[in-house]
Design a protein around this motif. Structure first.
Motif, PDB file in Angstrom:
ATOM      1  N   GLU A   4       0.863  -1.244   0.168  1.00 33.72           N
ATOM      2  CA  GLU A   4       0.009   0.114  -0.108  1.00 33.72           C
ATOM      3  C   GLU A   4       0.835   1.292  -0.041  1.00 33.72           C
ATOM      4  O   GLU A   4       1.878   1.440   0.383  1.00 33.72           O
ATOM      5  N   ILE A   5       0.365   2.284  -0.804  1.00 31.70           N
ATOM      6  CA  ILE A   5       0.965   3.606  -0.679  1.00 31.70           C
ATOM      7  C   ILE A   5       0.414   4.657   0.207  1.00 31.70           C
ATOM      8  O   ILE A   5      -0.955   4.866   0.259  1.00 31.70           O
ATOM      9  N   PRO A   6       1.002   5.216   1.447  1.00 31.51           N
ATOM     10  CA  PRO A   6       0.371   5.954   2.179  1.00 31.51           C
ATOM     11  C   PRO A   6      -0.135   7.553   1.537  1.00 31.51           C
ATOM     12  O   PRO A   6       0.512   7.996   0.817  1.00 31.51           O
ATOM     13  N   VAL A 172       5.685   0.628  12.874  1.00 32.41           N
ATOM     14  CA  VAL A 172       6.408   1.035  11.498  1.00 32.41           C
ATOM     15  C   VAL A 172       6.045  -0.068  10.290  1.00 32.41           C
ATOM     16  O   VAL A 172       6.053  -1.338  10.268  1.00 32.41           O
ATOM     17  N   LEU A 173       5.397   0.713   9.507  1.00 36.60           N
ATOM     18  CA  LEU A 173       4.958  -0.024   8.082  1.00 36.60           C
ATOM     19  C   LEU A 173       5.995  -0.147   6.961  1.00 36.60           C
ATOM     20  O   LEU A 173       6.229   1.165   6.686  1.00 36.60           O
ATOM     21  N   VAL A 174       6.409  -1.186   6.529  1.00 35.25           N
ATOM     22  CA  VAL A 174       7.634  -0.874   5.537  1.00 35.25           C
ATOM     23  C   VAL A 174       7.096  -1.925   4.214  1.00 35.25           C
ATOM     24  O   VAL A 174       6.274  -2.594   4.205  1.00 35.25           O
ATOM     25  N   ASN A 175       7.757  -1.403   3.151  1.00 39.71           N
ATOM     26  CA  ASN A 175       7.504  -1.918   1.927  1.00 39.71           C
ATOM     27  C   ASN A 175       8.869  -2.279   1.022  1.00 39.71           C
ATOM     28  O   ASN A 175       9.210  -1.162   0.690  1.00 39.71           O
ATOM     29  N   GLY A 176       9.467  -3.192   1.318  1.00 39.29           N
ATOM     30  CA  GLY A 176      10.937  -3.330   0.790  1.00 39.29           C
ATOM     31  C   GLY A 176      11.714  -2.507   1.552  1.00 39.29           C
ATOM     32  O   GLY A 176      11.818  -2.471   2.602  1.00 39.29           O
ATOM     33  N   LEU A 180       6.925   3.092   4.742  1.00 39.20           N
ATOM     34  CA  LEU A 180       5.554   4.070   4.318  1.00 39.20           C
ATOM     35  C   LEU A 180       4.941   4.794   5.495  1.00 39.20           C
ATOM     36  O   LEU A 180       4.550   5.758   5.167  1.00 39.20           O
ATOM     37  N   SER A 181       5.213   4.333   6.719  1.00 40.09           N
ATOM     38  CA  SER A 181       4.565   4.974   7.833  1.00 40.09           C
ATOM     39  C   SER A 181       5.130   4.700   9.223  1.00 40.09           C
ATOM     40  O   SER A 181       5.428   3.395   9.549  1.00 40.09           O
ATOM     41  N   ALA A 182       5.188   5.307  10.124  1.00 37.36           N
ATOM     42  CA  ALA A 182       5.768   4.941  11.443  1.00 37.36           C
ATOM     43  C   ALA A 182       4.995   6.082  12.477  1.00 37.36           C
ATOM     44  O   ALA A 182       4.853   7.339  12.163  1.00 37.36           O
ATOM     45  N   ASP A 210      -2.551  -0.937  15.245  1.00 33.41           N
ATOM     46  CA  ASP A 210      -1.966  -1.006  14.008  1.00 33.41           C
ATOM     47  C   ASP A 210      -1.839   0.468  13.819  1.00 33.41           C
ATOM     48  O   ASP A 210      -2.288   0.917  12.544  1.00 33.41           O
ATOM     49  N   ILE A 211      -1.197   1.589  14.652  1.00 29.92           N
ATOM     50  CA  ILE A 211      -1.281   2.969  14.281  1.00 29.92           C
ATOM     51  C   ILE A 211      -0.551   3.348  12.884  1.00 29.92           C
ATOM     52  O   ILE A 211      -0.821   4.058  12.395  1.00 29.92           O
ATOM     53  N   SER A 212       0.346   2.695  12.491  1.00 29.34           N
ATOM     54  CA  SER A 212       1.486   2.944  11.360  1.00 29.34           C
ATOM     55  C   SER A 212       0.311   2.935  10.170  1.00 29.34           C
ATOM     56  O   SER A 212       0.345   3.583   9.224  1.00 29.34           O
ATOM     57  N   ARG A 213      -0.485   1.869  10.171  1.00 31.12           N
ATOM     58  CA  ARG A 213      -1.325   1.639   8.996  1.00 31.12           C
ATOM     59  C   ARG A 213      -2.373   2.595   8.896  1.00 31.12           C
ATOM     60  O   ARG A 213      -2.830   3.404   7.936  1.00 31.12           O
ATOM     61  N   GLU A 214      -3.116   3.008  10.176  1.00 26.94           N
ATOM     62  CA  GLU A 214      -3.998   4.208  10.210  1.00 26.94           C
ATOM     63  C   GLU A 214      -3.441   5.126   9.792  1.00 26.94           C
ATOM     64  O   GLU A 214      -4.078   6.108   9.322  1.00 26.94           O
TER      65      GLU A 214
END
Length: 303
Positions: A4-6, A172-176, A180-182, A210-214
């Motif tokens: 996903e792209i923030p 912390v949400l990461v993609n590769g 993406l978000s922290a 899941d605060i990073s995704r929110e």
């Protein structure tokens, strides 16, 4: 991991100081996407190491935000005996920096598809917190790690070392290689807080898990108003947050002098000529020629 792209990729890193329930609960909320992304770039972190160091940076930044003295700082060392090794973070009131022993660690995902931070960090060890408040002796606190998931371990520190029951979430949400978000949230009921308010916080805690995704879809203040609707959320203060290192050539010189005269003499006698010191936190290198080392040896001798 996520594809996903923030939506809020341009959001500035910021710490909110808040209260709930007419001041009966104090709290902190932060978004730290850029801070964690900078740490990941400096240290060439794998997704797993980025998540572990990122959570630790945010937890330490929250401790730093509570410091009252202008020049105060806090150092957190997490050593759970896991394959990622030690994590060290340092924060003041508006910035944080850190490093991890194994920056490129890879491990299988958990059964729920999330990164295995707890297994990477381990739980057979301790969290050490050293607060330098500008006094003769720093405050030192230690607690046994609970899970290695970082947020739970910080919450245990607050409970055991500061006698403050704490609800904390760090993500912390990461993609590769992309962060993406922290972000994170911390809530502490103050003495005398009614049981019904504490029950409300516990009931709403899954919303913050899941605060990073929110944070990919809602600004932090919107999340605050939604999560704490009915609890009278109030923002007391806003502070910027950044990844910043305070290393300098002068600090490196002091570190060399602290090695002592014998060590400096051995370095001067080394045929490789000179020395190179690299900062653990920002990776900047400082070169010292033999002439520089001789001058430092003279300073060490004067002492």
């Amino acid at each position: 991991m996520s594809n996903e792209i923030p939506m809020n990729a341009a959001m500035k890193d910021e710490m909110l100081h808040i209260t709930l329930a007419d001041g009966m609960v104090r709290g902190l909320m932060l978004t730290a996407t850029n801070t964690v992304a900078e740490a990941a770039a400096i240290h060439c972190l794998s997704p797993l190491s980025a998540a572990a160091l990122g959570r630790s940076l945010m937890g330490t930044a929250m401790l730093g935000a509570m410091l009252k003295q202008e020049e105060a700082s806090v150092t957190v060392t997490i050593d759970g005996g896991g394959p990622i090794g030690k994590i060290v973070c340092v924060a003041d009131r508006e910035s944080v920096r850190g490093c991890v022993d194994v920056p490129n660690l890879e491990m299988p995902l958990r059964p729920d598809g999330k990164l295995s931070v707890g297994m990477a960090v381990g739980r057979e060890g301790r969290m050490s917190v050293v607060k330098d408040l500008g006094m003769k002796r720093p405050y030192v606190g230690q607690t046994q790690l609970v899970s290695g998931e970082i947020a739970e371990d910080f919450a245990m520190y607050y409970l055991q070392s500061e006698q403050s029951p704490t609800l904390q979430s760090l993500g912390v949400l990461v993609n590769g290689e992309t962060v993406l978000s922290a972000g994170g949230v911390l809530l502490q009921p103050l003495p005398g807080c009614p049981d019904e308010i504490i029950e409300q916080l516990e009931l709403r805690s899954p919303l913050m898990y899941d605060i990073s995704r929110e944070l990919c879809y809602e600004p932090m203040e919107d999340l605050m108003n939604r999560w704490f609707d009915g609890l009278k959320p109030v923002i007391l203060d806003k502070k910027p947050l950044s990844y910043r290192c305070n290393c300098s050539r002068e600090r490196m010189e002091k570190a060399l002098i602290a090695l002592g005269r014998q060590e400096l003499s051995d370095m001067i006698a080394d045929p490789t000529e000179g020395a190179e010191l690299t900062c653990h936190f920002c990776k900047r290198s400082h070169q010292f020629t033999q002439g520089d080392l001789i001058k430092l040896l003279n300073k060490a001798t004067e002492k």
